[in-house]
Design a protein around this motif. Sequence first.
Motif, PDB file in Angstrom:
ATOM      1  N   GLU A   1     -16.224 -42.948  57.486  1.00  0.00           N
ATOM      2  CA  GLU A   1     -15.704 -41.617  57.610  1.00  0.00           C
ATOM      3  C   GLU A   1     -15.237 -41.097  56.141  1.00  0.00           C
ATOM      4  OE1 GLU A   1     -12.824 -38.591  59.958  1.00  0.00           O
ATOM      5  OE2 GLU A   1     -13.381 -40.734  60.784  1.00  0.00           O
ATOM      6  N   ASN A   2     -14.258 -41.914  55.686  1.00  0.00           N
ATOM      7  CA  ASN A   2     -13.631 -41.730  54.468  1.00  0.00           C
ATOM      8  C   ASN A   2     -14.678 -41.799  53.028  1.00  0.00           C
ATOM      9  OD1 ASN A   2     -11.087 -41.529  55.542  1.00  0.00           O
ATOM     10  ND2 ASN A   2     -10.507 -43.407  54.867  1.00  0.00           N
ATOM     11  N   HIS A   3     -15.656 -42.523  53.327  1.00  0.00           N
ATOM     12  CA  HIS A   3     -16.785 -42.647  52.307  1.00  0.00           C
ATOM     13  C   HIS A   3     -17.493 -41.382  52.276  1.00  0.00           C
ATOM     14  CE1 HIS A   3     -19.945 -43.894  49.597  1.00  0.00           C
ATOM     15  NE2 HIS A   3     -20.709 -44.054  50.554  1.00  0.00           N
ATOM     16  N   HIS A   4     -17.954 -40.794  53.219  1.00  0.00           N
ATOM     17  CA  HIS A   4     -18.839 -39.630  53.287  1.00  0.00           C
ATOM     18  C   HIS A   4     -17.985 -38.480  52.803  1.00  0.00           C
ATOM     19  CE1 HIS A   4     -22.078 -41.472  54.773  1.00  0.00           C
ATOM     20  NE2 HIS A   4     -21.575 -41.777  56.174  1.00  0.00           N
TER      21      HIS A   4
ATOM     22  N   TYR B   1     -15.206 -38.753  50.788  1.00  0.00           N
ATOM     23  CA  TYR B   1     -15.220 -38.842  49.266  1.00  0.00           C
ATOM     24  C   TYR B   1     -16.535 -38.373  48.461  1.00  0.00           C
ATOM     25  CZ  TYR B   1     -10.564 -41.046  49.446  1.00  0.00           C
ATOM     26  OH  TYR B   1      -9.227 -41.267  49.456  1.00  0.00           O
ATOM     27  N   GLN B   2     -17.722 -38.868  49.087  1.00  0.00           N
ATOM     28  CA  GLN B   2     -18.998 -38.403  48.536  1.00  0.00           C
ATOM     29  C   GLN B   2     -18.994 -36.653  48.326  1.00  0.00           C
ATOM     30  OE1 GLN B   2     -21.853 -40.320  50.968  1.00  0.00           O
ATOM     31  NE2 GLN B   2     -22.549 -41.183  49.163  1.00  0.00           N
ATOM     32  N   ASN B   3     -18.722 -36.198  49.322  1.00  0.00           N
ATOM     33  CA  ASN B   3     -18.735 -34.692  49.248  1.00  0.00           C
ATOM     34  C   ASN B   3     -17.621 -34.114  48.310  1.00  0.00           C
ATOM     35  OD1 ASN B   3     -19.334 -31.961  50.668  1.00  0.00           O
ATOM     36  ND2 ASN B   3     -17.395 -32.145  51.300  1.00  0.00           N
ATOM     37  N   LEU B   4     -16.562 -34.468  48.356  1.00  0.00           N
ATOM     38  CA  LEU B   4     -15.434 -34.306  47.549  1.00  0.00           C
ATOM     39  C   LEU B   4     -15.686 -34.326  45.921  1.00  0.00           C
ATOM     40  CD1 LEU B   4     -12.441 -33.128  47.128  1.00  0.00           C
ATOM     41  CD2 LEU B   4     -11.779 -35.624  47.221  1.00  0.00           C
ATOM     42  N   ASN B   5     -16.477 -35.403  45.819  1.00  0.00           N
ATOM     43  CA  ASN B   5     -16.881 -35.697  44.465  1.00  0.00           C
ATOM     44  C   ASN B   5     -18.042 -34.847  43.946  1.00  0.00           C
ATOM     45  OD1 ASN B   5     -16.683 -37.277  41.917  1.00  0.00           O
ATOM     46  ND2 ASN B   5     -18.291 -38.500  42.643  1.00  0.00           N
TER      47      ASN B   5
ATOM     48  N   TYR C   1       1.259 -39.378  44.297  1.00  0.00           N
ATOM     49  CA  TYR C   1       0.808 -40.709  43.979  1.00  0.00           C
ATOM     50  C   TYR C   1      -0.753 -41.053  44.404  1.00  0.00           C
ATOM     51  CZ  TYR C   1       0.899 -45.842  44.271  1.00  0.00           C
ATOM     52  OH  TYR C   1       0.616 -47.126  44.020  1.00  0.00           O
ATOM     53  N   ARG C   2      -1.084 -40.638  45.716  1.00  0.00           N
ATOM     54  CA  ARG C   2      -2.543 -40.885  46.344  1.00  0.00           C
ATOM     55  C   ARG C   2      -3.414 -40.380  45.758  1.00  0.00           C
ATOM     56  NH1 ARG C   2      -4.584 -42.867  51.306  1.00  0.00           N
ATOM     57  NH2 ARG C   2      -7.068 -42.362  51.328  1.00  0.00           N
ATOM     58  N   SER C   3      -3.107 -38.912  45.144  1.00  0.00           N
ATOM     59  CA  SER C   3      -3.991 -38.179  44.234  1.00  0.00           C
ATOM     60  C   SER C   3      -4.388 -38.996  42.809  1.00  0.00           C
ATOM     61  CB  SER C   3      -3.694 -36.800  44.026  1.00  0.00           C
ATOM     62  OG  SER C   3      -4.673 -35.909  43.284  1.00  0.00           O
ATOM     63  N   ILE C   4      -3.488 -39.398  42.369  1.00  0.00           N
ATOM     64  CA  ILE C   4      -3.737 -40.326  41.029  1.00  0.00           C
ATOM     65  C   ILE C   4      -4.666 -41.289  41.156  1.00  0.00           C
ATOM     66  CG2 ILE C   4      -2.718 -41.640  39.401  1.00  0.00           C
ATOM     67  CD1 ILE C   4      -0.277 -39.735  39.479  1.00  0.00           C
ATOM     68  N   LEU C   5      -4.218 -42.295  42.461  1.00  0.00           N
ATOM     69  CA  LEU C   5      -5.274 -43.379  42.746  1.00  0.00           C
ATOM     70  C   LEU C   5      -6.603 -42.643  42.929  1.00  0.00           C
ATOM     71  CD1 LEU C   5      -3.030 -45.478  45.006  1.00  0.00           C
ATOM     72  CD2 LEU C   5      -3.239 -45.312  42.625  1.00  0.00           C
ATOM     73  N   GLU C   6      -6.621 -41.841  43.754  1.00  0.00           N
ATOM     74  CA  GLU C   6      -8.148 -41.113  44.186  1.00  0.00           C
ATOM     75  C   GLU C   6      -8.856 -40.612  42.900  1.00  0.00           C
ATOM     76  OE1 GLU C   6      -7.560 -39.707  48.651  1.00  0.00           O
ATOM     77  OE2 GLU C   6      -6.923 -38.354  46.842  1.00  0.00           O
ATOM     78  N   ALA C   7      -8.029 -40.238  41.896  1.00  0.00           N
ATOM     79  CA  ALA C   7      -8.706 -39.653  40.830  1.00  0.00           C
ATOM     80  C   ALA C   7      -9.237 -40.729  39.856  1.00  0.00           C
ATOM     81  CB  ALA C   7      -7.660 -39.018  39.858  1.00  0.00           C
ATOM     82  N   ILE C   8      -8.417 -42.109  39.765  1.00  0.00           N
ATOM     83  CA  ILE C   8      -8.931 -43.236  39.060  1.00  0.00           C
ATOM     84  C   ILE C   8     -10.406 -43.719  39.896  1.00  0.00           C
ATOM     85  CG2 ILE C   8      -8.474 -45.594  38.828  1.00  0.00           C
ATOM     86  CD1 ILE C   8      -5.236 -44.780  38.445  1.00  0.00           C
ATOM     87  N   SER C   9     -10.301 -43.871  41.076  1.00  0.00           N
ATOM     88  CA  SER C   9     -11.299 -44.267  41.800  1.00  0.00           C
ATOM     89  C   SER C   9     -12.562 -43.367  41.584  1.00  0.00           C
ATOM     90  CB  SER C   9     -11.051 -44.405  43.298  1.00  0.00           C
ATOM     91  OG  SER C   9     -12.072 -45.142  44.083  1.00  0.00           O
ATOM     92  N   LEU C  10     -12.434 -41.971  41.724  1.00  0.00           N
ATOM     93  CA  LEU C  10     -13.602 -41.262  41.572  1.00  0.00           C
ATOM     94  C   LEU C  10     -14.085 -41.172  40.067  1.00  0.00           C
ATOM     95  CD1 LEU C  10     -12.467 -38.402  43.745  1.00  0.00           C
ATOM     96  CD2 LEU C  10     -14.202 -39.683  44.392  1.00  0.00           C
ATOM     97  N   ASN C  11     -13.377 -41.158  39.199  1.00  0.00           N
ATOM     98  CA  ASN C  11     -13.462 -41.079  37.880  1.00  0.00           C
ATOM     99  C   ASN C  11     -14.077 -42.298  37.415  1.00  0.00           C
ATOM    100  OD1 ASN C  11     -13.492 -41.008  34.967  1.00  0.00           O
ATOM    101  ND2 ASN C  11     -11.526 -39.865  34.898  1.00  0.00           N
ATOM    102  N   ILE C  12     -13.779 -43.596  37.759  1.00  0.00           N
ATOM    103  CA  ILE C  12     -14.569 -44.771  37.424  1.00  0.00           C
ATOM    104  C   ILE C  12     -15.799 -44.834  38.112  1.00  0.00           C
ATOM    105  CG2 ILE C  12     -13.487 -46.591  39.020  1.00  0.00           C
ATOM    106  CD1 ILE C  12     -14.176 -47.169  35.396  1.00  0.00           C
ATOM    107  N   LYS C  13     -16.051 -44.388  39.126  1.00  0.00           N
ATOM    108  CA  LYS C  13     -17.434 -44.297  40.093  1.00  0.00           C
ATOM    109  C   LYS C  13     -18.303 -43.619  39.389  1.00  0.00           C
ATOM    110  CE  LYS C  13     -19.686 -43.409  44.460  1.00  0.00           C
ATOM    111  NZ  LYS C  13     -20.853 -43.157  43.580  1.00  0.00           N
ATOM    112  N   ASN C  14     -17.948 -42.246  38.819  1.00  0.00           N
ATOM    113  CA  ASN C  14     -18.833 -41.568  37.983  1.00  0.00           C
ATOM    114  C   ASN C  14     -19.288 -42.065  36.809  1.00  0.00           C
ATOM    115  OD1 ASN C  14     -18.568 -39.555  40.107  1.00  0.00           O
ATOM    116  ND2 ASN C  14     -16.870 -38.538  39.020  1.00  0.00           N
ATOM    117  N   ASN C  15     -18.226 -42.850  35.877  1.00  0.00           N
ATOM    118  CA  ASN C  15     -18.589 -43.563  34.853  1.00  0.00           C
ATOM    119  C   ASN C  15     -19.762 -44.679  35.175  1.00  0.00           C
ATOM    120  OD1 ASN C  15     -16.982 -42.062  33.373  1.00  0.00           O
ATOM    121  ND2 ASN C  15     -15.416 -43.531  33.289  1.00  0.00           N
TER     122      ASN C  15
END
Length: 382
Positions: free
Chosen positions: A350-353, A355-359, A251-265
Amino acid sequence: MAHPVLSWMDRRLSKPYIHEDDNVKYVTTTSGYLGFRLTGEFNDTAGNCEVSWPLNRQILDWSEDDNIIAEYGLKREMLFDLVKPGEKLGTIRSELAQELGLREDVPVIATANDKAVEVLGSGIKDKDTIMISLGTLISSMISRDRDHEKAVNFFPTLAAIPFQYVYESNVIRRGMWTVSWFKNLIGEELTSHASKMGISEEEYLNLQAQEVPAGSDGLITILDWLPYPDKPYRKGVMLGFDNRHTKFHIYRSILEAISLNIKNNIDDMLEELNEDINEIVAIGGGAKSDLMLQILSDTFGLPVHRRAGNSSASKGAAISVYKYLGIYNGFYDAIDHTVKTEKTFHPNSENHHFYQNLNDNVVKKAREHTDEILKLTFPIFG
């Protein structure tokens, strides 16, 4: 009606009208049809005449050149008259007013297309603020005072304020729908646990997924549950399962995918414009989730505001009425008086950095590899 209404998803709507039935006297949009049924007047809002319509965007009215109109398969007499957002389409039909118990002089006011009126209702009026709509189709929009030709990574559309524009980033098809899909997979177990705690299924999932660390212990989701027509081979993918993972990781991975995908767009759109943003307004069903909005805030490293109320589109329509009635001094004054923030989410650095690295190092590169596998499976499974 000589012809059924076409859904916005119908591929025929991406092309000019083809006149094949002489019983068709008028060609209009859904808003034009609904306005006619409400008022009996052949009027439509200019704010909903996008793409395959002979609209002169400089004056928000039909082209005066019959040859241009003919290029769209139309004649001027086949088109409704246009009014601008915030102006009167007509007065409600007397028989309809009686049926609904309304006064017979109630005006019907024009707005614009659905996303544009959401922008208005979400209170977006500053250049450095973006709206993210967390619905079945996830999109994001910024407001601007000029049109934009030949955009690559976004779609410039008419705003719900005349002679203003909103730019829509590339979208996520079946965005929050993916959450519903996952809930259905869990089924009765989810319903039972949520019921015992006296909370909704979404609240139960959010509560449990809050305990999952950022990055979902390495579980990466790629949101291609509904691919674009030019890449039909793409499918939804989840990578990196091991014994740590539970349904709440998924579930969390789906939410993270939504967030990362729309950020890249959004990043693609902003890079093309050479602009930045410094705050986000989230609307739609997904905006009810504190976890979703916190993940968004952490992903972007920006504050995320959830507006008060249930529907920004309804609020935008109301603002158009306020403007027409003169209750407030124009659209922006109506926004200031009616759009309120319910809660603001601030980023965890901390989470922001993280997610930046993961993305940058994983998410943006994943499709380079998964596409090649899916191209092999597509001929077999479709």
